[in-house]
Design a protein around this motif. Structure first.
Motif, PDB file in Angstrom:
ATOM      1  N   LYS A  73       0.747  -1.189   0.069  1.00 47.15           N
ATOM      2  CA  LYS A  73       0.220   0.046   0.035  1.00 47.15           C
ATOM      3  C   LYS A  73       0.812   1.312   0.069  1.00 47.15           C
ATOM      4  O   LYS A  73       0.753   2.247  -0.624  1.00 47.15           O
ATOM      5  CB  LYS A  73      -0.896  -0.101   1.288  1.00 47.15           C
ATOM      6  N   LYS A  74       1.783   1.154   0.961  1.00 52.50           N
ATOM      7  CA  LYS A  74       2.803   2.183   1.055  1.00 52.50           C
ATOM      8  C   LYS A  74       3.614   2.472  -0.476  1.00 52.50           C
ATOM      9  O   LYS A  74       3.651   3.696  -0.945  1.00 52.50           O
ATOM     10  CB  LYS A  74       3.905   2.233   2.032  1.00 52.50           C
ATOM     11  N   ARG A  75       3.938   1.594  -1.255  1.00 53.84           N
ATOM     12  CA  ARG A  75       4.760   1.644  -2.487  1.00 53.84           C
ATOM     13  C   ARG A  75       3.780   2.120  -3.568  1.00 53.84           C
ATOM     14  O   ARG A  75       4.256   3.175  -4.216  1.00 53.84           O
ATOM     15  CB  ARG A  75       5.192   0.421  -2.858  1.00 53.84           C
ATOM     16  N   ALA A  76       2.423   1.697  -3.473  1.00 51.73           N
ATOM     17  CA  ALA A  76       1.337   2.189  -4.366  1.00 51.73           C
ATOM     18  C   ALA A  76       1.295   3.625  -4.159  1.00 51.73           C
ATOM     19  O   ALA A  76       0.912   4.465  -5.138  1.00 51.73           O
ATOM     20  CB  ALA A  76       0.317   1.291  -4.343  1.00 51.73           C
ATOM     21  N   ALA A  77       1.165   4.145  -2.942  1.00 53.23           N
ATOM     22  CA  ALA A  77       0.870   5.501  -2.487  1.00 53.23           C
ATOM     23  C   ALA A  77       1.953   6.407  -3.108  1.00 53.23           C
ATOM     24  O   ALA A  77       1.827   7.406  -3.615  1.00 53.23           O
ATOM     25  CB  ALA A  77       0.573   5.669  -1.267  1.00 53.23           C
ATOM     26  N   ARG A  78       3.224   5.820  -2.719  1.00 55.28           N
ATOM     27  CA  ARG A  78       4.550   6.684  -3.366  1.00 55.28           C
ATOM     28  C   ARG A  78       4.602   6.804  -4.846  1.00 55.28           C
ATOM     29  O   ARG A  78       4.735   7.914  -5.354  1.00 55.28           O
ATOM     30  CB  ARG A  78       5.663   6.002  -2.774  1.00 55.28           C
ATOM     31  N   ASP A  79       4.151   5.380  -5.459  1.00 56.19           N
ATOM     32  CA  ASP A  79       4.185   5.605  -6.880  1.00 56.19           C
ATOM     33  C   ASP A  79       3.061   6.736  -7.467  1.00 56.19           C
ATOM     34  O   ASP A  79       3.330   7.214  -8.462  1.00 56.19           O
ATOM     35  CB  ASP A  79       3.956   4.160  -7.660  1.00 56.19           C
ATOM     36  N   LEU A  80       1.954   6.652  -6.922  1.00 54.95           N
ATOM     37  CA  LEU A  80       0.874   7.575  -7.289  1.00 54.95           C
ATOM     38  C   LEU A  80       1.471   9.035  -7.479  1.00 54.95           C
ATOM     39  O   LEU A  80       1.147   9.936  -7.911  1.00 54.95           O
ATOM     40  CB  LEU A  80      -0.282   7.271  -6.707  1.00 54.95           C
ATOM     41  N   ASP A  81       2.078   9.300  -5.790  1.00 54.59           N
ATOM     42  CA  ASP A  81       2.574  10.450  -5.554  1.00 54.59           C
ATOM     43  C   ASP A  81       3.625  10.944  -6.692  1.00 54.59           C
ATOM     44  O   ASP A  81       3.691  12.025  -7.106  1.00 54.59           O
ATOM     45  CB  ASP A  81       3.159  10.768  -4.134  1.00 54.59           C
ATOM     46  N   ASP A  82       4.398  10.071  -7.229  1.00 58.51           N
ATOM     47  CA  ASP A  82       5.557  10.496  -8.134  1.00 58.51           C
ATOM     48  C   ASP A  82       4.899  10.845  -9.355  1.00 58.51           C
ATOM     49  O   ASP A  82       5.654  11.709 -10.090  1.00 58.51           O
ATOM     50  CB  ASP A  82       6.587   9.125  -8.380  1.00 58.51           C
ATOM     51  N   ILE A  83       3.992   9.932  -9.813  1.00 54.78           N
ATOM     52  CA  ILE A  83       3.343  10.458 -10.905  1.00 54.78           C
ATOM     53  C   ILE A  83       2.620  11.712 -11.035  1.00 54.78           C
ATOM     54  O   ILE A  83       2.702  12.282 -12.135  1.00 54.78           O
ATOM     55  CB  ILE A  83       1.975   9.118 -11.224  1.00 54.78           C
ATOM     56  N   LYS A  84       2.038  12.139  -9.920  1.00 56.22           N
ATOM     57  CA  LYS A  84       1.425  13.340  -9.682  1.00 56.22           C
ATOM     58  C   LYS A  84       2.551  14.451  -9.989  1.00 56.22           C
ATOM     59  O   LYS A  84       2.328  15.630 -10.428  1.00 56.22           O
ATOM     60  CB  LYS A  84       0.575  13.453  -8.563  1.00 56.22           C
ATOM     61  N   LYS A  85       3.672  14.231  -9.061  1.00 51.54           N
ATOM     62  CA  LYS A  85       4.543  15.422  -8.896  1.00 51.54           C
ATOM     63  C   LYS A  85       5.586  15.414 -10.211  1.00 51.54           C
ATOM     64  O   LYS A  85       5.768  16.571 -10.506  1.00 51.54           O
ATOM     65  CB  LYS A  85       5.691  14.935  -7.913  1.00 51.54           C
ATOM     66  N   TYR A  86       5.578  14.438 -11.148  1.00 48.76           N
ATOM     67  CA  TYR A  86       6.477  14.378 -12.142  1.00 48.76           C
ATOM     68  C   TYR A  86       5.980  14.002 -13.315  1.00 48.76           C
ATOM     69  O   TYR A  86       6.447  13.695 -14.535  1.00 48.76           O
ATOM     70  CB  TYR A  86       7.610  13.305 -12.214  1.00 48.76           C
ATOM     71  N   ALA A  87       4.785  14.300 -13.450  1.00 47.14           N
ATOM     72  CA  ALA A  87       3.962  14.161 -14.613  1.00 47.14           C
ATOM     73  C   ALA A  87       4.349  14.956 -15.839  1.00 47.14           C
ATOM     74  O   ALA A  87       4.047  14.653 -17.242  1.00 47.14           O
ATOM     75  CB  ALA A  87       2.325  14.164 -14.476  1.00 47.14           C
ATOM     76  N   THR A  88       4.788  16.128 -15.525  1.00 46.39           N
ATOM     77  CA  THR A  88       5.159  17.125 -16.556  1.00 46.39           C
ATOM     78  C   THR A  88       6.625  17.301 -16.656  1.00 46.39           C
ATOM     79  O   THR A  88       7.077  18.147 -17.363  1.00 46.39           O
ATOM     80  CB  THR A  88       4.492  18.476 -15.980  1.00 46.39           C
ATOM     81  N   GLU A  89       7.240  16.212 -16.301  1.00 51.86           N
ATOM     82  CA  GLU A  89       8.819  16.258 -16.544  1.00 51.86           C
ATOM     83  C   GLU A  89       9.441  16.317 -17.957  1.00 51.86           C
ATOM     84  O   GLU A  89      10.131  17.119 -18.215  1.00 51.86           O
ATOM     85  CB  GLU A  89       9.544  15.018 -15.853  1.00 51.86           C
ATOM     86  N   ASN A  90       8.725  15.552 -18.755  1.00 56.95           N
ATOM     87  CA  ASN A  90       9.401  15.359 -20.189  1.00 56.95           C
ATOM     88  C   ASN A  90       8.841  16.870 -20.838  1.00 56.95           C
ATOM     89  O   ASN A  90       9.594  17.428 -21.601  1.00 56.95           O
ATOM     90  CB  ASN A  90       8.644  14.559 -21.070  1.00 56.95           C
ATOM     91  N   LEU A  91       7.570  17.537 -20.540  1.00 58.40           N
ATOM     92  CA  LEU A  91       7.335  18.875 -21.014  1.00 58.40           C
ATOM     93  C   LEU A  91       8.194  19.858 -20.709  1.00 58.40           C
ATOM     94  O   LEU A  91       8.510  20.879 -21.434  1.00 58.40           O
ATOM     95  CB  LEU A  91       5.636  19.031 -20.748  1.00 58.40           C
ATOM     96  N   ILE A  92       8.366  19.952 -19.286  1.00 51.04           N
ATOM     97  CA  ILE A  92       9.454  21.072 -18.716  1.00 51.04           C
ATOM     98  C   ILE A  92      10.792  20.832 -19.288  1.00 51.04           C
ATOM     99  O   ILE A  92      11.576  21.852 -19.640  1.00 51.04           O
ATOM    100  CB  ILE A  92       9.448  20.867 -17.269  1.00 51.04           C
ATOM    101  N   ARG A  93      11.216  19.686 -19.508  1.00 50.87           N
ATOM    102  CA  ARG A  93      12.712  19.505 -20.086  1.00 50.87           C
ATOM    103  C   ARG A  93      12.732  20.089 -21.555  1.00 50.87           C
ATOM    104  O   ARG A  93      13.890  20.555 -21.777  1.00 50.87           O
ATOM    105  CB  ARG A  93      13.024  17.806 -19.983  1.00 50.87           C
ATOM    106  N   GLN A  94      11.657  20.031 -22.140  1.00 51.41           N
ATOM    107  CA  GLN A  94      11.734  20.471 -23.660  1.00 51.41           C
ATOM    108  C   GLN A  94      11.664  22.141 -23.456  1.00 51.41           C
ATOM    109  O   GLN A  94      12.076  22.627 -24.184  1.00 51.41           O
ATOM    110  CB  GLN A  94      10.396  19.955 -24.418  1.00 51.41           C
TER     111      GLN A  94
END
Length: 210
Positions: A73-94
């Motif tokens: 449950k903790k891993r799933a919560a961390r993964d979901l949090d990472d998805i929310k935090k870094y969803a725009t990573e590729n766009l911002i890199r460009q």
């Protein structure tokens, strides 16, 4: 004339024997009987010990399963949090490429040209707006100049002998590095100092491994 009476002699062997009444067993009599080997105190103790060991093993298994479920449950919560935090990573890199070009335009404009200064001011305002957008998405530049070289955040392009900076210090920045939250978005491309040789002019050594 008198009638004759018929006399019947019954044979004792022809009589049906009466069933004897059934007497229930007395519980007290069982105590007087010898115990079976399987019911001996030693055997009962062994059965109890085996049952306790099995119960302990089942309890440990249940605790491990509960811990694994909690970790999942903790891993799933961390993964979901990472998805929310870094969803725009590729766009911002460009988008950082646009920032680089704006910064180069500002740096290369002639300061004594009035029309050029107006262009510089416009580009600077555009750059400032973009940096505000990046800041809202938790993007921040990496401080590199004058800092000790850190391979986790800096990419060394070459080395340069220096007399005014200690060895392994960033003395020049080719391209800024950025973080998104606490994750490296891209490293800073830098020049790293090295000790100058006595009696020789400081020179720059290109890092061919970069």
């Amino acid at each position: 004339m008198a009638q004759k009476k018929r006399i019947v002699i019954e044979d004792d062997n022809d009589k049906t024997p009466l069933e004897e009444p059934t007497i229930p067993p007395n519980p007290d009599d069982a105590a007087d009987q010898p115990l079976d080997a399987a019911d001996s105190p030693k055997a009962l103790e062994e059965k109890l010990a085996a049952a306790e060991a099995e119960a302990s093993e089942n309890r440990d298994r249940m605790l491990r399963m509960a811990a694994e479920l909690d970790n999942s449950k903790k891993r799933a919560a961390r993964d979901l949090d990472d998805i929310k935090k870094y969803a725009t990573e590729n766009l911002i890199r460009q988008l950082l490429t646009v920032v680089d070009n704006l910064e180069r335009a500002i740096a290369s404009a002639a300061p004594d040209n009035e029309n050029g200064q107006s262009l510089v001011d416009g580009v600077a305002l555009t750059l400032a707006e973009i940096m505000k957008i990046l800041e809202k998405h938790y993007v921040s530049p990496i401080q590199a100049l004058g800092e000790p070289f850190d391979p986790a955040f800096h990419q060394a392009m070459c080395q340069e002998e220096s007399t005014d900076q200690p060895p392994n210090t960033v003395v020049q920045e080719f391209q800024k590095g950025y973080l998104i939250h606490d994750r490296l978005l891209r490293p800073a491309m830098v020049v790293v100092s090295k000790a100058a040789q006595d009696g020789q002019t400081p020179e720059k050594t290109v890092n061919t491994n970069a």
